[in-house]
Design an enzyme around this catalytic site. Structure first.
Site, PDB file in Angstrom:
ATOM      1  N   GLY A 189       0.796  -1.225   0.000  1.00 32.38           N
ATOM      2  CA  GLY A 189       0.000   0.000   0.000  1.00 32.38           C
ATOM      3  C   GLY A 189       0.826   1.272   0.000  1.00 32.38           C
ATOM      4  N   ASP A 220      -8.794  -0.566   0.190  1.00 31.37           N
ATOM      5  CA  ASP A 220      -9.656   0.620   0.377  1.00 31.37           C
ATOM      6  C   ASP A 220      -9.780   1.470  -0.890  1.00 31.37           C
ATOM      7  OD1 ASP A 220      -9.612  -0.200   2.969  1.00 31.37           O
ATOM      8  OD2 ASP A 220      -8.455   1.507   3.735  1.00 31.37           O
ATOM      9  N   ILE A 375     -13.303 -10.558   4.703  1.00 30.56           N
ATOM     10  CA  ILE A 375     -13.169 -10.006   3.356  1.00 30.56           C
ATOM     11  C   ILE A 375     -11.707  -9.983   2.911  1.00 30.56           C
ATOM     12  CG2 ILE A 375     -13.446  -7.901   1.976  1.00 30.56           C
ATOM     13  CD1 ILE A 375     -15.974  -7.281   3.581  1.00 30.56           C
ATOM     14  N   ARG A 376     -10.840  -9.495   3.808  1.00 32.38           N
ATOM     15  CA  ARG A 376      -9.415  -9.360   3.446  1.00 32.38           C
ATOM     16  C   ARG A 376      -8.784 -10.687   3.049  1.00 32.38           C
ATOM     17  NH1 ARG A 376      -5.782  -5.921   7.332  1.00 32.38           N
ATOM     18  NH2 ARG A 376      -4.951  -8.001   7.653  1.00 32.38           N
TER      19      ARG A 376
HETATM   20  P1  ATP Z   1      -1.965  -0.961   4.003  1.00 32.46           P
HETATM   21  O1  ATP Z   1      -2.028   0.309   4.782  1.00 32.46           O
HETATM   22  O2  ATP Z   1      -2.836  -0.965   2.795  1.00 32.46           O
HETATM   23  O3  ATP Z   1      -2.163  -2.187   4.818  1.00 32.46           O
HETATM   24  P2  ATP Z   1       0.769  -0.202   3.648  1.00 32.46           P
HETATM   25  O4  ATP Z   1       1.780  -0.564   2.634  1.00 32.46           O
HETATM   26  O5  ATP Z   1       0.401   1.251   3.712  1.00 32.46           O
HETATM   27  O6  ATP Z   1      -0.479  -1.138   3.403  1.00 32.46           O
HETATM   28  P3  ATP Z   1       2.204  -0.054   6.159  1.00 32.46           P
HETATM   29  O7  ATP Z   1       2.184  -0.997   7.316  1.00 32.46           O
HETATM   30  O8  ATP Z   1       1.879   1.367   6.410  1.00 32.46           O
HETATM   31  O9  ATP Z   1       1.236  -0.717   5.080  1.00 32.46           O
HETATM   32  O10 ATP Z   1       3.652  -0.084   5.487  1.00 32.46           O
HETATM   33  C1  ATP Z   1       4.216  -1.287   4.956  1.00 32.46           C
HETATM   34  C2  ATP Z   1       5.717  -1.239   5.031  1.00 32.46           C
HETATM   35  O11 ATP Z   1       6.213  -0.017   4.485  1.00 32.46           O
HETATM   36  C3  ATP Z   1       6.244  -1.336   6.456  1.00 32.46           C
HETATM   37  O12 ATP Z   1       7.294  -2.274   6.475  1.00 32.46           O
HETATM   38  C4  ATP Z   1       6.714   0.063   6.776  1.00 32.46           C
HETATM   39  O13 ATP Z   1       7.826   0.061   7.643  1.00 32.46           O
HETATM   40  C5  ATP Z   1       7.098   0.616   5.413  1.00 32.46           C
HETATM   41  N1  ATP Z   1       6.882   2.074   5.369  1.00 32.46           N
HETATM   42  C6  ATP Z   1       5.764   2.736   5.689  1.00 32.46           C
HETATM   43  N2  ATP Z   1       5.931   4.076   5.533  1.00 32.46           N
HETATM   44  C7  ATP Z   1       7.219   4.250   5.120  1.00 32.46           C
HETATM   45  C8  ATP Z   1       8.019   5.390   4.790  1.00 32.46           C
HETATM   46  N3  ATP Z   1       7.526   6.629   4.850  1.00 32.46           N
HETATM   47  N4  ATP Z   1       9.288   5.176   4.397  1.00 32.46           N
HETATM   48  C9  ATP Z   1       9.805   3.933   4.339  1.00 32.46           C
HETATM   49  N5  ATP Z   1       9.104   2.822   4.636  1.00 32.46           N
HETATM   50  C10 ATP Z   1       7.833   2.965   5.017  1.00 32.46           C
END
Ligand code: ATP
Ligand code: MG
Length: 453
Positions: A189, A220, A375-376
């Protein structure tokens, strides 16, 4: 005009209408000029397809409807196989990682990257990184072959495992270097794609010839620019089962209320589309549209009105809706730094029960359903399987051509390569002044809850 590369292209008005002008830092998004003929050229199966190879200068316009006097805006590179590729297939060592929450279609994307690399380009070395970004340096990897991934699209979740937190850019890139990986596919994400962007920048800083490609994942549908994210259709479809159950419960008793909480931390797309699809929903509440409970025009008044009219009602609420109303904020974060939200569904079911018990105007029976994890965890439906396949194939074509720092995404019905920063700089939200929200309102005939008295 420079050719090759992945970036937005600014269009400027010239004497003969609109002409293309590449942005100066375009070379940031291309490893080097592709020199090897694409192995697909010698595959007779594709020779019957007209224009199978995409011209490197083909673009897709972000805004499809533009006023005649306004600038044409951003264009993205069109995705697809190029006549020439940058990587010699026998030199490719690719890896795949999945991060963040679960979403239907993750396994399909993994499968199609492996199969796409193998069958279209003859790449045999593909490894899977265990459990998200931290797997690069704390866990083992697994070899992925068409055989090992052949039926994973029929399963929910991700065969690679996933995690939050644990992103150490420098250690990740050290590991990529140590393992001599030259193509990195990152599925996740908004947080994940920010992480992917950091990896891409560090790789460029070190001058490594490594392509970094992202496939955006968000159930989402909160990632901007792209038409929709994979897994979204499946989520809307599966949400129907929860709404149907709520409807059955509500219609089986006097003054029955079925309350369903659906995913949507900051964007209410699943709730809005699930409501539109169902037609059994009387009220849909999303983060983008504030509401209030008490007084004239408030939610309690609307519930009482619907129950008097119909004897039952169904409410759909997105998880991020009404967070301002949920009194005691639990100011906590998950491992990735995302704010933990209060369970608005549980809170609302208690508030509604409390209100009608206090009023003693009518006895209600409320059933609360939270189908989130049901759902997930399901596999992608047919349409998401096709979509995930095409996203994965586009990513493979882009990386093989030597493009880097991009995600593959559908823009106005065409597959494109979008620079990381374009999808991480903002979130896609339901615009409540747009027609789609108006269509939803006309299906539920609910008030806007905009003006508390
Ligand atoms: P979702 O929110 O849809 O479940 P996501 O990819 O946004 O998915 P997160 O848990 O926020 O999920 O982030 C996934 C990975 O990305 C984690 O390992 C997190 O450490 C890394 N990450 C998040 N934000 C950053 C950032 N700004 N810079 C580097 N790595 C990041
Ligand atoms: Mg996120």
């Amino acid at each position: 005009m420079a050719s090759n590369g992945v970036d937005e292209i600014k269009l400027v008005e010239g004497p003969a209408g609109y002409v293309l002008e590449d942005v100066p830092h375009l070379s940031d998004y291309i490893l080097d000029l592709p020199t090897y003929p694409n192995p697909l050229q010698s595959n007779a199966a594709y020779s019957v397809v007209r224009q199978y190879f995409v011209d490197e200068d083909d673009t897709v316009q972000e805004k499809i409807v533009v006023h005649k006097d306004s600038p044409r805006g951003t264009h993205f590179r069109r995705a697809g196989p190029r006549q020439k590729v940058y990587f010699k297939p026998s030199d490719v060592r690719a890896c795949i990682v999945t991060c963040g929450g679960l979403c239907p279609g993750l396994n399909t994307v993994i499968r199609e990257i492996v199969c796409g690399l193998h069958f279209m380009y003859g790449v045999t070395e593909v490894i899977g990184v265990d459990c998200g970004f931290r797997g690069f340096y704390s866990k083992n990897t697994v070899a992925l072959t068409p055989k090992t991934v052949s039926d994973i699209h029929k399963r929910g979740g991700t065969i690679l495992g996933t995690s939050r937190g644990g992103h150490d850019t420098s250690k990740i890139v050290d590991n990529i270097q140590d393992r001599e990986i030259n193509q990195v596919y990152i599925i996740g994400g908004d947080g994940t794609q920010k992480g992917a962007s950091a990896i891409y920048k560090e790789i460029r800083r070190r001058g490594l010839n490594v392509a970094v490609a992202g496939i955006p994942k968000t159930i989402d549908n909160d990632i901007p620019v792209i038409d929709k994210s994979f897994g979204f259709d499946t989520a809307v479809e599966e949400a129907q089962r929860a709404i149907n159950a709520a409807h059955v419960e509500a219609t089986s008793v006097e003054n029955g209320i079925g309350l369903v909480k659906l995913m949507g931390r900051y964007s209410g797309f699943i709730a809005m589309y699930a409501t539109l699809a169902s037609r059994d929903v009387d009220c849909c509440l999303i983060p983008e549209s504030p509401f209030y409970l008490e007084g004239k025009g408030g939610l309690y008044e609307f519930i009482a009105k619907r129950l008097r009219e119909n004897g039952h009602m169904v409410i759909v609420i997105a998880e991020g809706a009404g967070q301002d109303l949920v009194a005691e904020s639990i100011d906590q974060q998950d491992a990735s730094g995302n704010k933990l939200l209060k369970d608005v569904g549980l809170w609302m079911s208690l508030k509604i029960k409390e209100h009608f018990a206090k009023q003693s105007v009518m006895d209600i029976t409320l059933k609360y359903i939270d189908p989130t994890y049901m759902i997930r965890a399901i596999p992608a439906n047919a349409s998401d399987n096709v979509y995930s396949t095409l996203l994965a194939q586009s990513a493979v074509h882009g990386a093989m051509a030597g493009y880097t720092g991009f995600v593959s995404g559908l823009v106005n019905g065409r597959h494109t390569y979008i620079p990381f920063n374009r999808i991480t700089e903002r979130q896609n939200k339901v615009v409540i002044t747009d027609r789609m929200w108006a269509r939803m309102l006309s299906s539920t005939n609910q008030p806007s809850f905009m003006n508390p008295s």
